[in-house]
Design a protein around this motif. Structure first.
Motif, PDB file in Angstrom:
ATOM      1  N   ILE A 179       0.838  -1.203   0.000  1.00 17.81           N
ATOM      2  CA  ILE A 179       0.000   0.000   0.000  1.00 17.81           C
ATOM      3  C   ILE A 179       0.874   1.256   0.000  1.00 17.81           C
ATOM      4  N   TYR A 180       0.334   2.281  -0.615  1.00 22.12           N
ATOM      5  CA  TYR A 180       1.018   3.576  -0.720  1.00 22.12           C
ATOM      6  C   TYR A 180      -0.035   4.633  -0.403  1.00 22.12           C
ATOM      7  N   GLY A 181       0.101   5.243   0.774  1.00 25.94           N
ATOM      8  CA  GLY A 181      -0.906   6.196   1.227  1.00 25.94           C
ATOM      9  C   GLY A 181      -0.491   7.637   0.991  1.00 25.94           C
ATOM     10  N   GLY A 182      -1.480   8.512   1.009  1.00 25.75           N
ATOM     11  CA  GLY A 182      -1.193   9.946   0.864  1.00 25.75           C
ATOM     12  C   GLY A 182      -2.493  10.721   0.804  1.00 25.75           C
ATOM     13  N   THR A 183      -2.349  12.014   0.703  1.00 23.18           N
ATOM     14  CA  THR A 183      -3.542  12.845   0.569  1.00 23.18           C
ATOM     15  C   THR A 183      -4.009  12.858  -0.894  1.00 23.18           C
ATOM     16  N   PHE A 184      -3.049  12.818  -1.793  1.00 21.73           N
ATOM     17  CA  PHE A 184      -3.337  12.807  -3.232  1.00 21.73           C
ATOM     18  C   PHE A 184      -4.295  13.955  -3.589  1.00 21.73           C
TER      19      PHE A 184
ATOM     20  N   ILE B 121      -3.637  13.742  -7.024  1.00 19.28           N
ATOM     21  CA  ILE B 121      -2.635  12.770  -7.476  1.00 19.28           C
ATOM     22  C   ILE B 121      -1.871  13.380  -8.651  1.00 19.28           C
ATOM     23  N   HIS B 122      -0.593  13.032  -8.773  1.00 26.24           N
ATOM     24  CA  HIS B 122       0.206  13.588  -9.879  1.00 26.24           C
ATOM     25  C   HIS B 122       1.205  12.550 -10.383  1.00 26.24           C
ATOM     26  N   HIS B 123       1.940  12.931 -11.426  1.00 27.18           N
ATOM     27  CA  HIS B 123       2.863  11.972 -12.048  1.00 27.18           C
ATOM     28  C   HIS B 123       3.988  11.539 -11.104  1.00 27.18           C
ATOM     29  N   GLY B 124       4.327  12.382 -10.105  1.00 27.24           N
ATOM     30  CA  GLY B 124       5.332  11.965  -9.117  1.00 27.24           C
ATOM     31  C   GLY B 124       4.854  10.753  -8.343  1.00 27.24           C
ATOM     32  N   HIS B 125       3.593  10.787  -7.899  1.00 25.60           N
ATOM     33  CA  HIS B 125       3.008   9.634  -7.195  1.00 25.60           C
ATOM     34  C   HIS B 125       2.955   8.404  -8.110  1.00 25.60           C
ATOM     35  N   LEU B 126       2.480   8.632  -9.331  1.00 25.20           N
ATOM     36  CA  LEU B 126       2.230   7.503 -10.236  1.00 25.20           C
ATOM     37  C   LEU B 126       3.536   6.813 -10.623  1.00 25.20           C
TER      38      LEU B 126
ATOM     39  N   THR C 296      10.555   9.781   2.591  1.00 27.91           N
ATOM     40  CA  THR C 296      11.281  10.242   3.781  1.00 27.91           C
ATOM     41  C   THR C 296      10.652  11.508   4.376  1.00 27.91           C
ATOM     42  N   ASP C 297      10.005  12.328   3.548  1.00 31.22           N
ATOM     43  CA  ASP C 297       9.371  13.549   4.075  1.00 31.22           C
ATOM     44  C   ASP C 297       8.260  13.183   5.058  1.00 31.22           C
ATOM     45  N   ALA C 298       7.426  12.239   4.662  1.00 25.38           N
ATOM     46  CA  ALA C 298       6.324  11.830   5.538  1.00 25.38           C
ATOM     47  C   ALA C 298       6.838  10.970   6.695  1.00 25.38           C
TER      48      ALA C 298
ATOM     49  N   LEU D 210      13.037  10.024  -9.056  1.00 23.37           N
ATOM     50  CA  LEU D 210      11.741  10.628  -8.721  1.00 23.37           C
ATOM     51  C   LEU D 210      11.512  11.879  -9.544  1.00 23.37           C
ATOM     52  N   LEU D 211      10.275  12.164  -9.793  1.00 28.70           N
ATOM     53  CA  LEU D 211       9.932  13.407 -10.480  1.00 28.70           C
ATOM     54  C   LEU D 211       9.745  14.497  -9.434  1.00 28.70           C
ATOM     55  N   ASP D 212      10.255  15.663  -9.722  1.00 26.81           N
ATOM     56  CA  ASP D 212      10.197  16.762  -8.754  1.00 26.81           C
ATOM     57  C   ASP D 212       8.851  17.492  -8.873  1.00 26.81           C
ATOM     58  N   ILE D 213       7.817  16.808  -8.420  1.00 27.82           N
ATOM     59  CA  ILE D 213       6.455  17.355  -8.504  1.00 27.82           C
ATOM     60  C   ILE D 213       5.837  17.218  -7.128  1.00 27.82           C
ATOM     61  N   SER D 214       5.104  18.236  -6.683  1.00 29.77           N
ATOM     62  CA  SER D 214       4.363  18.100  -5.428  1.00 29.77           C
ATOM     63  C   SER D 214       2.943  18.614  -5.636  1.00 29.77           C
ATOM     64  N   ALA D 215       2.035  18.067  -4.846  1.00 28.47           N
ATOM     65  CA  ALA D 215       0.644  18.510  -4.932  1.00 28.47           C
ATOM     66  C   ALA D 215       0.538  19.981  -4.518  1.00 28.47           C
ATOM     67  N   THR D 216       1.355  20.375  -3.544  1.00 31.64           N
ATOM     68  CA  THR D 216       1.355  21.784  -3.120  1.00 31.64           C
ATOM     69  C   THR D 216       1.715  22.684  -4.305  1.00 31.64           C
ATOM     70  N   GLY D 217       2.744  22.280  -5.048  1.00 37.16           N
ATOM     71  CA  GLY D 217       3.172  23.067  -6.214  1.00 37.16           C
ATOM     72  C   GLY D 217       2.068  23.151  -7.255  1.00 37.16           C
TER      73      GLY D 217
HETATM   74  P1  ATP Z   1       1.536  17.911  -0.645  1.00 34.50           P
HETATM   75  O1  ATP Z   1       2.408  18.784  -1.503  1.00 34.50           O
HETATM   76  O2  ATP Z   1       0.087  18.329  -0.585  1.00 34.50           O
HETATM   77  O3  ATP Z   1       2.131  17.622   0.726  1.00 34.50           O
HETATM   78  P2  ATP Z   1       2.500  15.549  -2.005  1.00 34.50           P
HETATM   79  O4  ATP Z   1       2.602  15.800  -3.469  1.00 34.50           O
HETATM   80  O5  ATP Z   1       3.778  15.561  -1.202  1.00 34.50           O
HETATM   81  O6  ATP Z   1       1.413  16.515  -1.376  1.00 34.50           O
HETATM   82  P3  ATP Z   1       1.154  13.495  -0.566  1.00 34.50           P
HETATM   83  O7  ATP Z   1      -0.187  13.010  -0.923  1.00 34.50           O
HETATM   84  O8  ATP Z   1       1.264  14.344   0.646  1.00 34.50           O
HETATM   85  O9  ATP Z   1       1.764  14.189  -1.853  1.00 34.50           O
HETATM   86  O10 ATP Z   1       2.225  12.346  -0.451  1.00 34.50           O
HETATM   87  C1  ATP Z   1       1.942  11.006  -0.365  1.00 34.50           C
HETATM   88  C2  ATP Z   1       3.220  10.243  -0.460  1.00 34.50           C
HETATM   89  O11 ATP Z   1       3.783  10.466  -1.769  1.00 34.50           O
HETATM   90  C3  ATP Z   1       4.301  10.617   0.563  1.00 34.50           C
HETATM   91  O12 ATP Z   1       4.884   9.421   1.029  1.00 34.50           O
HETATM   92  C4  ATP Z   1       5.297  11.415  -0.274  1.00 34.50           C
HETATM   93  O13 ATP Z   1       6.617  11.215   0.174  1.00 34.50           O
HETATM   94  C5  ATP Z   1       5.135  10.817  -1.660  1.00 34.50           C
HETATM   95  N1  ATP Z   1       5.399  11.743  -2.767  1.00 34.50           N
HETATM   96  C6  ATP Z   1       4.843  12.923  -2.987  1.00 34.50           C
HETATM   97  N2  ATP Z   1       5.321  13.494  -4.116  1.00 34.50           N
HETATM   98  C7  ATP Z   1       6.199  12.619  -4.621  1.00 34.50           C
HETATM   99  C8  ATP Z   1       7.054  12.615  -5.791  1.00 34.50           C
HETATM  100  N3  ATP Z   1       7.110  13.641  -6.630  1.00 34.50           N
HETATM  101  N4  ATP Z   1       7.827  11.539  -5.991  1.00 34.50           N
HETATM  102  C9  ATP Z   1       7.790  10.508  -5.121  1.00 34.50           C
HETATM  103  N5  ATP Z   1       7.034  10.454  -4.019  1.00 34.50           N
HETATM  104  C10 ATP Z   1       6.244  11.491  -3.766  1.00 34.50           C
END
Ligand code: ATP
Length: 216
Positions: A4-9, A12-17, A105-107, A172-179
């Protein structure tokens, strides 16, 4: 083995996928289950609702057999605790099936503030994904857990149901949901950061400050 891979999503973005796919290949499993957390109503006003986040995940993983959606935290409602989720899965899978939780590692650096964190290694293996710029604080409970339980190869996770830690450092792709949310709020496009269907839903639903389609 169940992963399992949890998050707020949110969204969801290409970094997660990409990460989920990298993990499925590294662990040699046929599927990784994405587990979106529920956002209680008092926290949900700025992002997408749980139902919208579920729908965006469905759109993002459509046609990809290696990725699945697990809706249990949203259906349970209230605050989502990983220990509850792992306990529910353990009850469903039985005592012998290897269960793996994937976390960046951030979480994971705040692991010792998660509810019932001490129970978690007894319920599952932990795969810690190294994210650039997010090192585990030296001397933290998270770093200690890694030091004590770390194994050198993914195959070892298949030999026991829980209790081991594997570190992975996939590209990893440098993408965040915050961004993505900030970009949209500033009137900029999220295209190519998240799948096109997700971009369309964001626009159609006017999420994160996007102008809804009707008003454009
Ligand atoms: P936010 O920016 O809202 O905090 P996020 O993009 O970091 O969101 P989350 O849903 O908070 O995404 O993260 C869920 C999990 O995905 C966490 O374990 C986080 O480390 C991981 N994650 C987030 N973005 C990436 C990414 N670009 N590459 C790999 N793992 C990621």
């Amino acid at each position: 083995m169940h992963v399992i891979y949890g998050g707020t999503f949110d969204p969801i973005h290409h970094g997660h996928l990409r990460l989920a796919l990298e993990v499925s290949e590294a662990l040699e499993v046929s599927r990784v289950h994405l587990v979106p957390s529920h956002i209680p109503p008092h926290r949900g006003s700025t992002g997408a609702s749980s139902a919208q986040r579920l729908e965006m995940i469905r759109q993002a993983i459509a046609g990809e057999p290696a990725l699945a959606l697990d809706e249990q935290e949203v259906h349970r409602g209230g605050a989502s605790y990983t220990a509850d989720t792992l306990r529910q899965l353990r009850a469903e899978l039985g005592p012998d099936c290897p269960l793996v939780m994937v976390v960046g590692t951030d979480a994971f650096s705040s692991f010792d503030r998660w509810r019932e964190w001490q129970e978690i290694p007894g319920l599952a293996h932990i795969v810690v994904v190294r994210r650039p710029g997010s090192e585990l604080p030296v001397g933290s409970e998270a770093a200690q857990l890694v030091a004590e339980r770390c194994v050198g190869s993914a195959s070892e996770l298949h030999s026991r149901p829980a209790g081991l830690v594997l570190e992975l450092a996939p590209p990893l792709l440098d993408i965040s949901a915050t961004g993505i949310r900030r970009r949209i709020a500033a009137g900029r496009s999220p295209r190519y950061l998240t799948p096109d269907d997700v971009c369309q839903s964001i626009r159609a639903w006017g999420l994160y400050g996007a102008r809804p389609v009707e008003s454009q």
